[in-house]
Design a protein around this motif. Structure first.
Motif, PDB file in Angstrom:
ATOM      1  N   VAL A 195       1.123  -1.287   0.038  1.00  0.00           N
ATOM      2  CA  VAL A 195       0.197   0.014   0.098  1.00  0.00           C
ATOM      3  C   VAL A 195       0.870   1.240   0.047  1.00  0.00           C
ATOM      4  N   ASP A 196       0.197   2.358  -0.629  1.00  0.00           N
ATOM      5  CA  ASP A 196       0.832   3.671  -0.403  1.00  0.00           C
ATOM      6  C   ASP A 196       0.308   4.455   0.833  1.00  0.00           C
ATOM      7  N   LEU A 197       1.042   4.875   1.577  1.00  0.00           N
ATOM      8  CA  LEU A 197       0.598   5.769   2.955  1.00  0.00           C
ATOM      9  C   LEU A 197       0.636   7.179   2.453  1.00  0.00           C
ATOM     10  N   PRO A 198      -0.695   7.645   2.651  1.00  0.00           N
ATOM     11  CA  PRO A 198      -0.895   9.153   2.226  1.00  0.00           C
ATOM     12  C   PRO A 198      -0.716  10.029   3.437  1.00  0.00           C
ATOM     13  N   ALA A 199      -0.291  11.064   3.411  1.00  0.00           N
ATOM     14  CA  ALA A 199      -0.224  12.224   4.511  1.00  0.00           C
ATOM     15  C   ALA A 199      -1.606  12.637   4.811  1.00  0.00           C
ATOM     16  N   ARG A 200      -2.066  12.625   5.881  1.00  0.00           N
ATOM     17  CA  ARG A 200      -3.192  13.162   6.278  1.00  0.00           C
ATOM     18  C   ARG A 200      -3.772  14.567   6.457  1.00  0.00           C
ATOM     19  N   SER A 201      -2.593  15.437   6.945  1.00  0.00           N
ATOM     20  CA  SER A 201      -2.704  16.897   6.838  1.00  0.00           C
ATOM     21  C   SER A 201      -1.742  17.476   5.861  1.00  0.00           C
ATOM     22  N   GLU A 202      -1.611  18.880   5.880  1.00  0.00           N
ATOM     23  CA  GLU A 202      -0.985  19.707   5.037  1.00  0.00           C
ATOM     24  C   GLU A 202       0.206  20.087   5.881  1.00  0.00           C
ATOM     25  N   GLY A 203       1.470  20.019   5.393  1.00  0.00           N
ATOM     26  CA  GLY A 203       2.715  20.577   6.168  1.00  0.00           C
ATOM     27  C   GLY A 203       3.836  20.520   5.443  1.00  0.00           C
ATOM     28  N   ARG A 204       4.988  20.905   5.932  1.00  0.00           N
ATOM     29  CA  ARG A 204       6.222  20.565   5.511  1.00  0.00           C
ATOM     30  C   ARG A 204       7.010  19.506   6.299  1.00  0.00           C
ATOM     31  N   VAL A 205       7.751  18.451   5.526  1.00  0.00           N
ATOM     32  CA  VAL A 205       8.256  17.287   6.434  1.00  0.00           C
ATOM     33  C   VAL A 205       9.329  17.892   7.168  1.00  0.00           C
ATOM     34  N   ARG A 206       9.353  17.467   8.316  1.00  0.00           N
ATOM     35  CA  ARG A 206      10.434  17.829   9.282  1.00  0.00           C
ATOM     36  C   ARG A 206      11.203  16.844   9.524  1.00  0.00           C
ATOM     37  N   GLN A 209       7.808  -3.999   5.235  1.00  0.00           N
ATOM     38  CA  GLN A 209       9.279  -3.314   4.713  1.00  0.00           C
ATOM     39  C   GLN A 209       8.707  -2.307   3.928  1.00  0.00           C
ATOM     40  N   ILE A 210       9.641  -1.210   4.160  1.00  0.00           N
ATOM     41  CA  ILE A 210       9.522  -0.013   3.326  1.00  0.00           C
ATOM     42  C   ILE A 210       9.906  -0.263   1.896  1.00  0.00           C
ATOM     43  N   THR A 211       9.219  -0.131   0.895  1.00  0.00           N
ATOM     44  CA  THR A 211       9.709  -0.561  -0.370  1.00  0.00           C
ATOM     45  C   THR A 211       9.886   0.708  -1.289  1.00  0.00           C
ATOM     46  N   ALA A 212       9.286   1.755  -0.641  1.00  0.00           N
ATOM     47  CA  ALA A 212       9.694   3.214  -1.329  1.00  0.00           C
ATOM     48  C   ALA A 212       9.484   4.465  -0.621  1.00  0.00           C
ATOM     49  N   ARG A 213      10.568   5.269  -0.548  1.00  0.00           N
ATOM     50  CA  ARG A 213      10.280   6.465   0.411  1.00  0.00           C
ATOM     51  C   ARG A 213      10.078   7.667  -0.873  1.00  0.00           C
ATOM     52  N   LEU A 214       8.922   8.342  -0.955  1.00  0.00           N
ATOM     53  CA  LEU A 214       8.533   9.250  -1.845  1.00  0.00           C
ATOM     54  C   LEU A 214       8.455  10.755  -1.155  1.00  0.00           C
ATOM     55  N   ILE A 215       9.392  10.980  -0.281  1.00  0.00           N
ATOM     56  CA  ILE A 215       9.072  12.452   0.215  1.00  0.00           C
ATOM     57  C   ILE A 215      10.617  12.660   0.848  1.00  0.00           C
ATOM     58  N   VAL A 216      10.935  13.970   1.023  1.00  0.00           N
ATOM     59  CA  VAL A 216      12.378  14.453   1.332  1.00  0.00           C
ATOM     60  C   VAL A 216      11.898  15.247   2.528  1.00  0.00           C
ATOM     61  N   PRO A 217      13.123  15.503   3.432  1.00  0.00           N
ATOM     62  CA  PRO A 217      12.860  16.374   4.353  1.00  0.00           C
ATOM     63  C   PRO A 217      12.653  17.884   3.901  1.00  0.00           C
ATOM     64  N   GLY A 218      11.747  18.827   4.372  1.00  0.00           N
ATOM     65  CA  GLY A 218      11.580  20.081   3.609  1.00  0.00           C
ATOM     66  C   GLY A 218      10.718  20.009   2.963  1.00  0.00           C
ATOM     67  N   GLN A 219      10.102  19.141   2.041  1.00  0.00           N
ATOM     68  CA  GLN A 219       9.055  18.916   1.275  1.00  0.00           C
ATOM     69  C   GLN A 219       7.636  19.402   1.677  1.00  0.00           C
ATOM     70  N   GLN A 220       6.834  20.256   1.171  1.00  0.00           N
ATOM     71  CA  GLN A 220       5.751  20.580   1.343  1.00  0.00           C
ATOM     72  C   GLN A 220       4.652  19.283   0.645  1.00  0.00           C
ATOM     73  N   VAL A 221       3.867  18.757   1.687  1.00  0.00           N
ATOM     74  CA  VAL A 221       3.017  17.916   1.259  1.00  0.00           C
ATOM     75  C   VAL A 221       1.590  18.236   1.533  1.00  0.00           C
ATOM     76  N   SER A 222       0.502  17.829   0.764  1.00  0.00           N
ATOM     77  CA  SER A 222      -0.864  17.997   0.863  1.00  0.00           C
ATOM     78  C   SER A 222      -1.498  16.773   1.373  1.00  0.00           C
ATOM     79  N   PRO A 223      -2.794  16.873   2.086  1.00  0.00           N
ATOM     80  CA  PRO A 223      -3.407  15.673   2.255  1.00  0.00           C
ATOM     81  C   PRO A 223      -3.579  14.785   1.114  1.00  0.00           C
ATOM     82  N   GLY A 224      -3.324  13.185   1.368  1.00  0.00           N
ATOM     83  CA  GLY A 224      -3.759  12.490   0.247  1.00  0.00           C
ATOM     84  C   GLY A 224      -2.375  12.303  -0.448  1.00  0.00           C
ATOM     85  N   ALA A 225      -1.289  12.948  -0.399  1.00  0.00           N
ATOM     86  CA  ALA A 225      -0.326  12.602  -1.101  1.00  0.00           C
ATOM     87  C   ALA A 225       0.407  11.552  -0.726  1.00  0.00           C
ATOM     88  N   ALA A 226       0.853  10.672  -1.449  1.00  0.00           N
ATOM     89  CA  ALA A 226       1.644   9.415  -0.945  1.00  0.00           C
ATOM     90  C   ALA A 226       3.175   9.710  -0.582  1.00  0.00           C
TER      91      ALA A 226
END
Length: 204
Positions: free
Chosen positions: A51-62, A154-171
């Motif tokens: 499964v892809d794990l989506p963000a549930r809120s908007e914000g910057r990856v800390r 097991q984590i098969t893919a990391r789709l975000i990086v620190p400092g990235q702005q994500v929106s709700p629903g983004a993988a």
């Protein structure tokens, strides 16, 4: 004439069929046995859950706590968004709830001593319940800034990086559960009628 006779005998021997070697045989009682039949097909081995794990809120990856290939337990925090505001809101709601709880306790004692009316006590009780609901909501908003594993895998893919702005629903991550593994084989109708649960499957 003797020479002619010898030639005739040699001719008869040449025309005779050669003897076949003896074949060993085994005697056994007749009994029924199953005849193995196989259907061969190609497929892909895949995770039981992927499964892809989506963000549930908007914000910057800390902070990111895992990388591709890492094995994680259920409910492990994989990443966290900036959440200073949510932490302050939760702390404020907890302080408000504690204050309303003290008021409720005083009102309960005063009601027992008949110093306030039942209506006044109910108003204080309603204010305490409202503060409790606001505390729970603030806790939910804070928890939504954390990305957790819904199951062990097991984590098969990391789709975000620190400092990235994500929106709700983004993988954010892909998580696979490889215990057990699954193989999907699509059978023709004629073969499918002969397949039943419990039969052996050979996987190479």
């Amino acid at each position: 004439s003797a020479a002619v006779g010898d030639s005739a005998a040699a001719l008869r021997d040449a025309d005779a069929e050669p003897e076949s070697p003896a074949v060993p045989v085994e005697l056994a009682l007749v009994e029924g046995r199953g005849i193995s039949a196989y259907y061969r097909a190609a497929s892909v081995i895949e995770a039981d859950r992927l499964v892809d794990l989506p963000a549930r809120s908007e914000g910057r990856v800390r902070k990111i706590a895992v990388e591709e290939g890492d094995w994680v337990e259920r409910d492990a925090v994989l990443a966290e968004l900036e959440n200073d505001r949510e932490k302050i809101q939760l702390r404020k709601a907890e302080l408000t709830l504690a204050d309303k709880a003290r008021q409720l306790e005083r009102s309960r004692q005063m009601l027992a001593e008949e110093l306030i009316s039942r209506q006044e006590y109910d108003d204080v009780d309603s204010a305490w319940k409202l503060a409790e609901a606001e505390r729970d909501l603030a806790a939910i908003l804070l928890e939504e800034t954390r990305i957790r594993a819904p199951f062990a895998g097991q984590i098969t893919a990391r789709l975000i990086v620190p400092g990235q702005q994500v929106s709700p629903g983004a993988a954010t991550f892909s998580l696979g559960d490889f215990s057990p593994l699954r193989v999907r084989v699509h059978l023709p109708e004629g073969v499918a009628r002969k397949v039943a649960a419990g039969q052996r499957v050979l996987i190479t």
